[in-house]
Design an enzyme around this catalytic site. Structure first.
Site, PDB file in Angstrom:
ATOM      1  N   TYR A   1       0.843  -1.213   0.000  1.00  0.00           N
ATOM      2  CA  TYR A   1       0.000   0.000   0.000  1.00  0.00           C
ATOM      3  C   TYR A   1       0.871   1.253   0.000  1.00  0.00           C
ATOM      4  CZ  TYR A   1      -3.752   3.208   1.529  1.00  0.00           C
ATOM      5  OH  TYR A   1      -4.659   4.240   1.635  1.00  0.00           O
TER       6      TYR A   1
ATOM      7  N   LYS B   1       1.117   3.958  -3.005  1.00  0.00           N
ATOM      8  CA  LYS B   1       0.717   5.359  -2.803  1.00  0.00           C
ATOM      9  C   LYS B   1       1.879   6.317  -3.105  1.00  0.00           C
ATOM     10  CE  LYS B   1      -3.590   4.612  -1.682  1.00  0.00           C
ATOM     11  NZ  LYS B   1      -4.698   5.103  -2.525  1.00  0.00           N
TER      12      LYS B   1
HETATM   13  N1  LIG Z   1     -10.080   6.491   4.538  1.00  0.00           N
HETATM   14  C1  LIG Z   1      -8.825   6.739   4.844  1.00  0.00           C
HETATM   15  O1  LIG Z   1      -8.458   6.855   6.028  1.00  0.00           O
HETATM   16  C2  LIG Z   1      -7.806   6.921   3.749  1.00  0.00           C
HETATM   17  C3  LIG Z   1      -6.562   7.453   4.087  1.00  0.00           C
HETATM   18  C4  LIG Z   1      -5.614   7.677   3.097  1.00  0.00           C
HETATM   19  C5  LIG Z   1      -5.930   7.366   1.775  1.00  0.00           C
HETATM   20  N2  LIG Z   1      -7.142   6.842   1.459  1.00  0.00           N
HETATM   21  C6  LIG Z   1      -7.408   6.555   0.057  1.00  0.00           C
HETATM   22  O2  LIG Z   1      -8.524   7.283  -0.351  1.00  0.00           O
HETATM   23  C7  LIG Z   1      -9.211   6.607  -1.434  1.00  0.00           C
HETATM   24  C8  LIG Z   1     -10.687   6.568  -1.123  1.00  0.00           C
HETATM   25  O3  LIG Z   1     -10.899   5.821   0.031  1.00  0.00           O
HETATM   26  P1  LIG Z   1     -12.244   5.861   0.885  1.00  0.00           P
HETATM   27  O4  LIG Z   1     -11.842   6.141   2.259  1.00  0.00           O
HETATM   28  O5  LIG Z   1     -13.273   6.685   0.192  1.00  0.00           O
HETATM   29  O6  LIG Z   1     -12.600   4.308   0.803  1.00  0.00           O
HETATM   30  P2  LIG Z   1     -13.964   3.526   0.538  1.00  0.00           P
HETATM   31  O7  LIG Z   1     -13.655   2.117   0.842  1.00  0.00           O
HETATM   32  O8  LIG Z   1     -15.090   4.207   1.218  1.00  0.00           O
HETATM   33  O9  LIG Z   1     -14.144   3.724  -1.052  1.00  0.00           O
HETATM   34  C9  LIG Z   1     -13.285   3.120  -1.986  1.00  0.00           C
HETATM   35  C10 LIG Z   1     -14.138   2.654  -3.165  1.00  0.00           C
HETATM   36  O10 LIG Z   1     -13.266   2.073  -4.141  1.00  0.00           O
HETATM   37  C11 LIG Z   1     -13.986   1.006  -4.750  1.00  0.00           C
HETATM   38  N3  LIG Z   1     -13.075   0.072  -5.414  1.00  0.00           N
HETATM   39  C12 LIG Z   1     -12.221  -0.805  -4.831  1.00  0.00           C
HETATM   40  N4  LIG Z   1     -11.600  -1.540  -5.787  1.00  0.00           N
HETATM   41  C13 LIG Z   1     -12.043  -1.079  -6.998  1.00  0.00           C
HETATM   42  C14 LIG Z   1     -11.775  -1.428  -8.354  1.00  0.00           C
HETATM   43  N5  LIG Z   1     -10.921  -2.423  -8.683  1.00  0.00           N
HETATM   44  N6  LIG Z   1     -12.397  -0.730  -9.328  1.00  0.00           N
HETATM   45  C15 LIG Z   1     -13.293   0.244  -9.027  1.00  0.00           C
HETATM   46  N7  LIG Z   1     -13.616   0.600  -7.761  1.00  0.00           N
HETATM   47  C16 LIG Z   1     -12.989  -0.059  -6.757  1.00  0.00           C
HETATM   48  C17 LIG Z   1     -14.729   0.354  -3.599  1.00  0.00           C
HETATM   49  O11 LIG Z   1     -15.835  -0.419  -4.063  1.00  0.00           O
HETATM   50  C18 LIG Z   1     -15.164   1.560  -2.770  1.00  0.00           C
HETATM   51  O12 LIG Z   1     -16.478   1.992  -3.115  1.00  0.00           O
HETATM   52  C19 LIG Z   1      -8.501   5.259  -1.551  1.00  0.00           C
HETATM   53  O13 LIG Z   1      -7.577   5.300  -2.604  1.00  0.00           O
HETATM   54  C20 LIG Z   1      -7.754   5.132  -0.236  1.00  0.00           C
HETATM   55  O14 LIG Z   1      -6.617   4.316  -0.351  1.00  0.00           O
HETATM   56  C21 LIG Z   1      -8.076   6.600   2.416  1.00  0.00           C
END
Ligand SMILES: NC(=O)c1ccc[n+]([C@@H]2O[C@H](COP(=O)([O-])OP(=O)(O)OC[C@H]3O[C@@H](n4cnc5c(N)ncnc54)[C@H](O)[C@@H]3O)[C@@H](O)[C@H]2O)c1
Length: 269
Positions: free
Chosen positions: A164, A168
């Site tokens: 991860y 990133k």
């Molecule tokens: N939530 C956190 O604390 C956090 C922190 C840092 C970075 N992020 C990043 O932010 C982004 C959004 O995360 P979030 O918190 O909204 O998560 P979330 O899990 O609410 O949403 C992520 C979405 O991506 C979709 N997804 C997963 N694999 C997929 C694929 N192969 N094709 C299409 N869609 C796919 C999932 O179905 C989900 O709806 C991600 O890239 C995550 O790594 C999140």
């Protein structure tokens, strides 16, 4: 029109913040998630189109980009789809978070409208991980997307947390490199690196074995709180909007001060 890839916590907040008066194209691989968000945004008066996508599949991402272009001028793209270490294996994380981002950058870089802009959601994990070597950096910047997962130092990864963090950090690198392709079309591309955000993914990470470490990071940060999806939507609105027309190829850390506190360390006296 606004394209939001990933209909989870951040995708929802971005679509609500930026979607009024536009066509909003939502895409996700989870058809239930997609349908629920499309329904709730439509009920709020948004004009929503939805399309399934698997961001780890070149054909699927190309089809989505073509579909977006068929709906009108593709002026704003927010790529939020991702998998976290508590959700998936290293292999799946690399396919979605590393390859998926490269595919979206390439395919949407072919259809983005002049004056348009994109944002990729990376992570503060990419900042906390030690910098990759110059050679690895160059390989991640310029290797064709379909060969990225075969790079030696990528194919050997089997720890989800390390996969991860590298994926990133690779997002930052790939966005820098993509800024010239997007620039040739008169468009901009940047990333945002969120800290710990209260979405389904963030909550899953907090409930996992790394949760205590994450709570300590929040406690030592300048803001002392988790982020909200709206914090990320606000940063996205800035980067996709008229105040950011001289900003491209860079990353905006939106982490409430976690990385700053971790890098500064404690006073020694
Ligand atoms: N939530 C956190 O604390 C956090 C922190 C840092 C970075 N992020 C990043 O932010 C982004 C959004 O995360 P979030 O918190 O909204 O998560 P979330 O899990 O609410 O949403 C992520 C979405 O991506 C979709 N997804 C997963 N694999 C997929 C694929 N192969 N094709 C299409 N869609 C796919 C999932 O179905 C989900 O709806 C991600 O890239 C995550 O790594 C999140």
């Amino acid at each position: 029109m606004l394209t939001v890839i990933g209909a989870g916590g951040m995708g929802r907040a971005i679509a609500r913040r930026l979607g009024s008066g536009k066509t909003v194209l939502l895409a996700d691989y989870n058809e239930q998630t997609l349908a629920t968000l499309a329904e709730s945004l439509s009920a709020e008066g948004h004009h929503v189109e939805s399309h399934p996508v698997d961001v780890s599949s070149p054909e699927s991402v190309r089809t989505l980009a073509k579909y977006a272009a068929s709906l009108g001028s593709v002026t704003q793209v927010a790529h939020t789809a991702g998998l976290s270490p508590a959700q998936a294996t290293a292999h799946a994380i690399l396919a979605v978070d590393l390859l998926g981002v490269a595919l979206v950058l390439h395919e949407f870089g072919e259809v983005i409208a002049p004056g348009g802009a994109g944002v990729v959601i990376a992570s503060m994990a990419g900042h906390l991980f030690p910098p990759l070597t110059a050679e690895q950096d160059a390989a991640l910047a310029h290797t064709p997307a379909h060969e990225l997962l075969q790079l030696d130092f990528v194919s050997q990864l089997d720890n989800p947390g390390i996969a991860y963090a590298i994926a990133k950090q690779a997002n930052h690198i790939r966005v820098r490199a993509a800024s010239t392709q997007w620039g040739r079309r008169g468009a901009r591309i940047n990333s945002i690196s969120p800290g710990i955000i209260s979405t389904p993914m963030g909550q899953q990470e907090l409930a996992s074995p790394v949760g205590d470490g994450m709570r300590s990071m929040i406690a030592m940060s300048g803001t002392g709180r988790m982020g909200t999806p709206d914090d990320i939507a606000a940063a996205t609105a800035f980067l996709l909007g008229p105040d950011a027309t001289y900003i491209t190829g860079t990353d905006l850390l939106v982490d409430g001060g976690v990385v700053a506190a971790a890098k500064a360390g404690s006073p020694t006296t």
